[in-house]
Structure formats: structure tokens, C-alpha cells
Design a protein around this motif. Structure first.
Motif, PDB file in Angstrom:
ATOM      1  N   VAL A 183     -24.353  31.306 -88.433  1.00  9.21           N
ATOM      2  CA  VAL A 183     -24.566  32.345 -87.417  1.00  9.21           C
ATOM      3  C   VAL A 183     -25.302  31.748 -86.208  1.00  9.21           C
ATOM      4  CG1 VAL A 183     -25.870  34.472 -86.958  1.00  9.21           C
ATOM      5  CG2 VAL A 183     -24.454  34.288 -88.993  1.00  9.21           C
ATOM      6  N   THR A 184     -26.324  30.950 -86.466  1.00  8.54           N
ATOM      7  CA  THR A 184     -27.098  30.359 -85.354  1.00  8.54           C
ATOM      8  C   THR A 184     -26.251  29.341 -84.605  1.00  8.54           C
ATOM      9  OG1 THR A 184     -28.617  30.055 -87.215  1.00  8.54           O
ATOM     10  CG2 THR A 184     -29.577  29.960 -85.046  1.00  8.54           C
ATOM     11  N   ASN A 185     -25.517  28.495 -85.323  1.00  9.46           N
ATOM     12  CA  ASN A 185     -24.651  27.519 -84.650  1.00  9.46           C
ATOM     13  C   ASN A 185     -23.625  28.201 -83.750  1.00  9.46           C
ATOM     14  OD1 ASN A 185     -25.864  25.321 -85.779  1.00  9.46           O
ATOM     15  ND2 ASN A 185     -24.368  25.062 -87.432  1.00  9.46           N
ATOM     16  N   ALA A 186     -23.187  29.374 -84.167  1.00 10.24           N
ATOM     17  CA  ALA A 186     -22.181  30.093 -83.372  1.00 10.24           C
ATOM     18  C   ALA A 186     -22.836  30.858 -82.222  1.00 10.24           C
ATOM     19  CB  ALA A 186     -21.392  31.039 -84.270  1.00 10.24           C
ATOM     20  N   LYS A 187     -24.070  30.501 -81.918  1.00  9.16           N
ATOM     21  CA  LYS A 187     -24.820  31.087 -80.793  1.00  9.16           C
ATOM     22  C   LYS A 187     -25.011  32.586 -80.959  1.00  9.16           C
ATOM     23  CE  LYS A 187     -24.696  27.260 -78.048  1.00  9.16           C
ATOM     24  NZ  LYS A 187     -24.675  26.417 -79.259  1.00  9.16           N
ATOM     25  N   MET A 188     -25.207  33.003 -82.187  1.00  8.82           N
ATOM     26  CA  MET A 188     -25.527  34.404 -82.417  1.00  8.82           C
ATOM     27  C   MET A 188     -26.939  34.473 -82.991  1.00  8.82           C
ATOM     28  SD  MET A 188     -21.967  35.983 -83.947  1.00  8.82           S
ATOM     29  CE  MET A 188     -21.718  34.810 -85.255  1.00  8.82           C
ATOM     30  N   THR A 189     -27.533  35.651 -82.867  1.00  6.22           N
ATOM     31  CA  THR A 189     -28.825  35.868 -83.518  1.00  6.22           C
ATOM     32  C   THR A 189     -28.584  36.960 -84.553  1.00  6.22           C
ATOM     33  OG1 THR A 189     -29.331  37.543 -81.896  1.00  6.22           O
ATOM     34  CG2 THR A 189     -30.204  35.334 -81.489  1.00  6.22           C
ATOM     35  N   PHE A 190     -29.612  37.397 -85.229  1.00  5.66           N
ATOM     36  CA  PHE A 190     -29.398  38.595 -86.036  1.00  5.66           C
ATOM     37  C   PHE A 190     -30.555  39.551 -85.841  1.00  5.66           C
ATOM     38  CE2 PHE A 190     -31.658  35.882 -89.048  1.00  5.66           C
ATOM     39  CZ  PHE A 190     -32.557  36.771 -89.641  1.00  5.66           C
ATOM     40  N   LYS A 191     -30.234  40.819 -85.980  1.00  9.69           N
ATOM     41  CA  LYS A 191     -31.250  41.841 -85.744  1.00  9.69           C
ATOM     42  C   LYS A 191     -31.494  42.622 -87.017  1.00  9.69           C
ATOM     43  CE  LYS A 191     -30.971  42.426 -80.872  1.00  9.69           C
ATOM     44  NZ  LYS A 191     -30.086  42.899 -79.819  1.00  9.69           N
ATOM     45  N   ARG A 192     -32.726  43.125 -87.122  1.00  9.29           N
ATOM     46  CA  ARG A 192     -33.077  43.967 -88.267  1.00  9.29           C
ATOM     47  C   ARG A 192     -33.474  45.351 -87.776  1.00  9.29           C
ATOM     48  NH1 ARG A 192     -36.529  39.333 -90.521  1.00  9.29           N
ATOM     49  NH2 ARG A 192     -35.008  38.155 -91.724  1.00  9.29           N
ATOM     50  N   PRO A 193     -33.369  46.363 -88.640  1.00  9.49           N
ATOM     51  CA  PRO A 193     -33.866  47.683 -88.237  1.00  9.49           C
ATOM     52  C   PRO A 193     -35.403  47.691 -88.200  1.00  9.49           C
ATOM     53  CG  PRO A 193     -32.972  47.744 -90.480  1.00  9.49           C
ATOM     54  CD  PRO A 193     -32.783  46.357 -89.970  1.00  9.49           C
ATOM     55  N   GLU A 194     -35.965  48.824 -87.854  1.00  6.36           N
ATOM     56  CA  GLU A 194     -37.427  48.985 -87.874  1.00  6.36           C
ATOM     57  C   GLU A 194     -37.945  48.657 -89.270  1.00  6.36           C
ATOM     58  OE1 GLU A 194     -39.354  51.012 -85.205  1.00  6.36           O
ATOM     59  OE2 GLU A 194     -37.697  49.940 -84.204  1.00  6.36           O
ATOM     60  N   ALA A 231     -24.537  43.194 -91.831  1.00  7.29           N
ATOM     61  CA  ALA A 231     -23.446  43.917 -91.167  1.00  7.29           C
ATOM     62  C   ALA A 231     -22.893  43.076 -90.032  1.00  7.29           C
ATOM     63  CB  ALA A 231     -23.965  45.249 -90.624  1.00  7.29           C
ATOM     64  N   LEU A 232     -21.600  42.812 -90.069  1.00 10.78           N
ATOM     65  CA  LEU A 232     -20.951  42.043 -88.997  1.00 10.78           C
ATOM     66  C   LEU A 232     -19.603  42.652 -88.646  1.00 10.78           C
ATOM     67  CD1 LEU A 232     -22.246  39.624 -91.107  1.00 10.78           C
ATOM     68  CD2 LEU A 232     -21.602  38.278 -89.125  1.00 10.78           C
ATOM     69  N   THR A 233     -19.250  42.557 -87.372  1.00 13.38           N
ATOM     70  CA  THR A 233     -17.899  42.945 -86.985  1.00 13.38           C
ATOM     71  C   THR A 233     -16.969  41.810 -87.391  1.00 13.38           C
ATOM     72  OG1 THR A 233     -18.059  41.868 -84.841  1.00 13.38           O
ATOM     73  CG2 THR A 233     -18.767  44.178 -84.956  1.00 13.38           C
ATOM     74  N   ASP A 234     -15.678  42.087 -87.332  1.00 18.10           N
ATOM     75  CA  ASP A 234     -14.707  41.055 -87.678  1.00 18.10           C
ATOM     76  C   ASP A 234     -14.876  39.844 -86.761  1.00 18.10           C
ATOM     77  OD1 ASP A 234     -12.483  39.882 -88.909  1.00 18.10           O
ATOM     78  OD2 ASP A 234     -11.165  40.632 -87.324  1.00 18.10           O
ATOM     79  N   SER A 235     -15.102  40.090 -85.465  1.00 14.74           N
ATOM     80  CA  SER A 235     -15.177  38.954 -84.551  1.00 14.74           C
ATOM     81  C   SER A 235     -16.471  38.159 -84.759  1.00 14.74           C
ATOM     82  CB  SER A 235     -14.976  39.390 -83.095  1.00 14.74           C
ATOM     83  OG  SER A 235     -16.146  39.938 -82.601  1.00 14.74           O
ATOM     84  N   GLN A 236     -17.555  38.818 -85.083  1.00 12.72           N
ATOM     85  CA  GLN A 236     -18.789  38.073 -85.392  1.00 12.72           C
ATOM     86  C   GLN A 236     -18.589  37.232 -86.650  1.00 12.72           C
ATOM     87  OE1 GLN A 236     -21.410  41.422 -85.729  1.00 12.72           O
ATOM     88  NE2 GLN A 236     -21.807  41.543 -83.529  1.00 12.72           N
ATOM     89  N   TYR A 237     -17.915  37.816 -87.632  1.00 14.57           N
ATOM     90  CA  TYR A 237     -17.685  37.110 -88.900  1.00 14.57           C
ATOM     91  C   TYR A 237     -16.827  35.866 -88.663  1.00 14.57           C
ATOM     92  CZ  TYR A 237     -17.258  36.652 -93.941  1.00 14.57           C
ATOM     93  OH  TYR A 237     -17.340  36.184 -95.232  1.00 14.57           O
ATOM     94  N   LYS A 238     -15.809  36.043 -87.827  1.00 14.06           N
ATOM     95  CA  LYS A 238     -14.906  34.926 -87.511  1.00 14.06           C
ATOM     96  C   LYS A 238     -15.625  33.835 -86.736  1.00 14.06           C
ATOM     97  CE  LYS A 238     -10.223  36.601 -87.001  1.00 14.06           C
ATOM     98  NZ  LYS A 238      -9.900  37.644 -86.048  1.00 14.06           N
ATOM     99  N   LYS A 239     -16.471  34.260 -85.802  1.00 14.07           N
ATOM    100  CA  LYS A 239     -17.206  33.294 -84.977  1.00 14.07           C
ATOM    101  C   LYS A 239     -18.054  32.360 -85.843  1.00 14.07           C
ATOM    102  CE  LYS A 239     -19.485  34.129 -80.806  1.00 14.07           C
ATOM    103  NZ  LYS A 239     -20.232  35.101 -79.969  1.00 14.07           N
ATOM    104  N   ALA A 240     -18.630  32.901 -86.909  1.00 15.51           N
ATOM    105  CA  ALA A 240     -19.432  32.085 -87.823  1.00 15.51           C
ATOM    106  C   ALA A 240     -18.535  31.321 -88.792  1.00 15.51           C
ATOM    107  CB  ALA A 240     -20.394  32.976 -88.590  1.00 15.51           C
TER     108      ALA A 240
END
Ligand code: BGN
Length: 384
Positions: free
Chosen positions: A293-304, A263-272
Motif C-alpha cells: 500500500v505504501t509503495n503504491a503511494k497510498m496511505t491508510f486511514k482509521r476511524p475515530e 476496506a479498499l475499492t477495486d482500484s486501490q486493491y489493484k494499485k497495491a
């Protein structure tokens, strides 16, 4: 009678030419009539690619300018289409939906031999608007979600998944639309490119606050796995039966795995810069996306852990999606290529990726886009 007799007296050449002009005349009249009806607000209604019916559907009922293709066209379907989704007819309540949807049940009981039955909720299907759209009628959804499903050759899976999603996403009180993006033959399947095209298409079709990129064979097993975006990209899978082992029913293949459902927002998707478009065949595009995603200085999260579990619908080895032998080479240059090849390749000067939209169908449970691409041209375009 007189006319027929004098027609018979004419020689064959004259008869043929008169018949020819009469036929041309009839065609011209028919064509003009059709154009007139279209310009007077009728929609294009195609069935299997042929203009066969004009039933008074007005173009201004749609928020886009595409031709409308329909597979099946009983009156019920058309009513859905005209209404733009039953749920959107009444949006009286302007209260936001609650943070935690009240109707969730948690762990789902989905059984394989009976899978159609266990994922289908007839009531939820009745509430779906044409093209697979839905909006809660009693509150304003927390998220407007575009579900993007890259697709080829898995009709059975698609039927199961879309039924399951309509059932669960309505319980999650989301506003959503399901998009199925298919690559026409003879080109090899290219998941990344299909997702990029799907995101662009969804953005034309509606104002989505979140995109969920979804494998066709992944069924969520816990409805508390909310299909919403976060401040960072989200990987919604904590374990799938696809990677089950002797001691673990639900597992991931490796820690950096970020595939299946994200799941990504439009801006997260664009950043990558979206997915790479260069992976034709199976494998690698998701690892490439992780690097982006990592190069764009983002991480990713998972649910429980117990929330992000998925049932992978079993299938035979995919003959139509053979392993891509070049995937490791392409992956090795992932970082170097990231800024100049991705979702921006569809726009950037001189680097525009060409693809054709062969068909768009607003089907009963999803919107379907069929595209054609030229693999050789794309690979050549980005040769180092
Ligand atoms: C990996 C694939 C992924 C796939 C997972 C899980 C590659 C890149 C070269 C090492 N990656 O090996 O695309 O999702 O397995 O099946 O092939």
C-alpha cells in the motif's frame, strides 16, 4: 410370464448380457432426461456434491453461470434463492440512503458468555437473501460492499460473525454480500491468496464498489464504524481486545499494523497489486500488504478511536495454522516482488497461479467458495 420363462431358459452368459444392456439403457434414459431438464432452464442443484434434486429452479434467475450448491434445501431456502434475496424484490424507492444512517446506536453491548444471543437479530436474518446478500428496500445504498472472509476451521466464529454483520450492515443501510473463502486441506492456510481469490470471485458475482477484508474472529463494537470505502484504503480497527493490555482494553500491536478489517475499492486493491500469495501459514502477509500500500503511494486511514473498536472472539491456538518459519525472508523481498506477484498473478502470461474451485455454495447467510491450491507449485513458480 412368457418373457420371464424364456429369459430363464437362456444360459448364464446370455442372461448376464441382457441384464447388462437393460441397465445401460435405463441409465442412458435417465441421463438424457436429466440433460434435457438442465438444458430447459433448470439449475444444477447439488446437495453435498451429488445431483439429487431438480426442483424447477431456473438458471436465468442467477446473474452468474456457476453451479448452485446447496447444503440444506428446505422450501424456504429455495424461495430465497429464487428471489435472489427478499430485499431485491422491491426496489421502489430510488432516493439515495442518507449520509448518516438513522438507525445507528453507537457503542454495542456484546457480551461474551451470551455472544450468540447478543449478536443475533432474527428480523435482520429474515431479510437476508440466499448467499448472504442484502439490499435496502427503502433507499439506494451508498456503497455496494463485498465482504471477504478468508476461512478455515472456525465454524463457531463464522456463525457469530455473519449474524453480527447482517444485523449491523443492514442498520448501516449497505448493499452487501458476504463471501467466505476456504482453502481445502492438505494445503497450509494462506490468508493473502484466499483474499485475492475472494476479490476476483466477488467481482464475478456482482458489481461491488468496496471490498471489506474481514477476519473471522473480529466483531465490531460500535455500529458507527461504517463499512464503506474512502479516497484512501481504510483500516477499520483502532483497537481490538486481541491486543489488550493491563491499562488498555482495546489496542493495536504496532502503529503500522493494518490487519483484522480493511476496506479498499477495486482500484486501490489493484494499485497495491493485492496481497502476496506466498505466505503459507501464520504471519507476515498483512505486513507485506502494508508495504504494498505504501509503495503504491497510498496511505491508510482509521476511524475515530472510540469507533474502530473490536471484540476478538477468543480461541485456542490455531493448530491448523502454524507459524510460517519463512515469513521474514519472504517479507524482506516484499517490495522487489510487488509488481510481479499479487492479484495479477492470476492472469499474467506465464505466471498464472493455478487453483481449483472445488465447490461453491450459496448458503443461507453467506456465499462459500472452497478452493484447492498446490503450495509447492506456487512457491516454485515465484522462486527468485
Ligand atoms: C506480526 C506478524 C503479523 C501479525 C501481527 C499481530 C510477522 C512478520 C515477521 C515479523 N508479522 O508479528 O502478521 O498480524 O504480528 O499478531 O510475523
Amino acid at each position: 410370464m412368457k418373457l420371464v420363462r424364456s429369459f430363464k431358459c437362456l444360459d448364464i452368459i446370455k442372461r448376464q448380457s441382457i441384464a447388462f444392456f437393460v441397465i445401460i439403457g435405463i441409465y442412458t434414459l435417465l441421463y438424457a432426461g436429466m440433460q434435457w431438464s438442465l438444458s430447459n432452464g433448470m439449475g444444477h442443484l447439488y446437495i453435498n456434491g451429488r445431483l439429487t434434486q431438480l426442483m424447477g429452479i431456473r438458471k436465468d434467475k442467477f446473474n452468474n453461470t456457476h453451479n448452485i450448491f446447496l447444503m440444506d434445501s428446505n422450501m424456504d431456502d429455495l424461495n430465497h434463492l429464487v428471489a435472489g434475496g427478499k430485499s431485491s424484490e422491491h426496489t421502489a424507492n430510488t432516493e439515495p440512503c442518507p449520509e448518516t444512517p438513522p438507525g445507528l446506536v453507537g457503542r454495542l453491548n456484546i457480551s461474551l458468555p451470551n455472544i450468540h444471543k447478543s449478536v443475533t437479530n432474527e428480523d435482520s436474518l429474515l431479510r437476508v437473501g440466499y448467499g448472504g446478500r442484502y439490499r435496502p428496500s427503502d433507499c439506494v445504498a451508498k456503497e455496494r460492499v463485498g465482504i471477504i472472509i478468508p476461512y478455515r476451521d472456525r465454524k463457531e466464529h463464522l456463525t457469530i460473525l455473519t449474524r453480527h454483520l447482517h444485523n449491523i450492515l443492514q442498520r448501516q443501510q449497505l448493499e452487501y454480500q458476504i463471501f467466505v473463502i476456504e482453502m481445502a486441506l492438505p494445503t497450509q492456510f494462506n490468508r493473502g491468496l484466499l483474499v485475492n481469490v475472494g476479490v476476483l470471485f466477488a467481482k464475478e458475482s456482482g458489481n461491488f464498489s468496496c471490498f471489506i477484508i474481514h477476519d473471522v474472529d473480529a466483531l465490531m463494537m460500535n455500529d458507527r464504524n461504517l463499512y464503506r470505502c474512502g479516497s484512501q484504503p481504510r483500516h477499520l480497527v483502532t483497537g481490538s481486545t486481541k491486543y489488550r493490555s493491563a491499562n488498555k482494553e482495546y489496542a493495536l500491536p504496532y502503529d503500522k499494523y493494518m490487519s483484522g478489517v480493511i476496506a479498499l475499492t477495486d482500484s486501490q486493491y489493484k494499485k497495491a497489486n493485492g496481497f502476496s500469495n506466498l505466505y503459507f501459514g501464520w504471519g507476515g502477509e498483512d505486513d507485506d500488504f502494508y508495504i504494498r500500500v505504501t509503495n503504491a503511494k497510498m496511505t491508510f486511514k482509521r476511524p475515530e478511536n472510540d469507533v474502530g473498536i473490536y471484540l476478538a472472539i477468543p480461541h485456542e491456538n490455531d493448530l491448523s495454522n502454524p507459524i510460517n518459519p519463512s515469513r521474514v525472508d519472504i517479507l524482506n523481498k516484499a517490495s522487489a516482488r510487488q509488481s510481479r506477484e499479487g492479484i495479477n498473478s492470476f492472469y499474467e502470461n506465464g505466471k498464472k497461479i493455478g487453483y481449483k474451485r472445488y465447490a461453491i455454495e450459496y448458503r443461507q447467510y453467506y456465499t462459500w467458495l472452497l478452493i484447492g491450491v498446490n503450495e509447492a507449485a506456487i512457491v516454485k513458480q515465484f522462486e527468485e
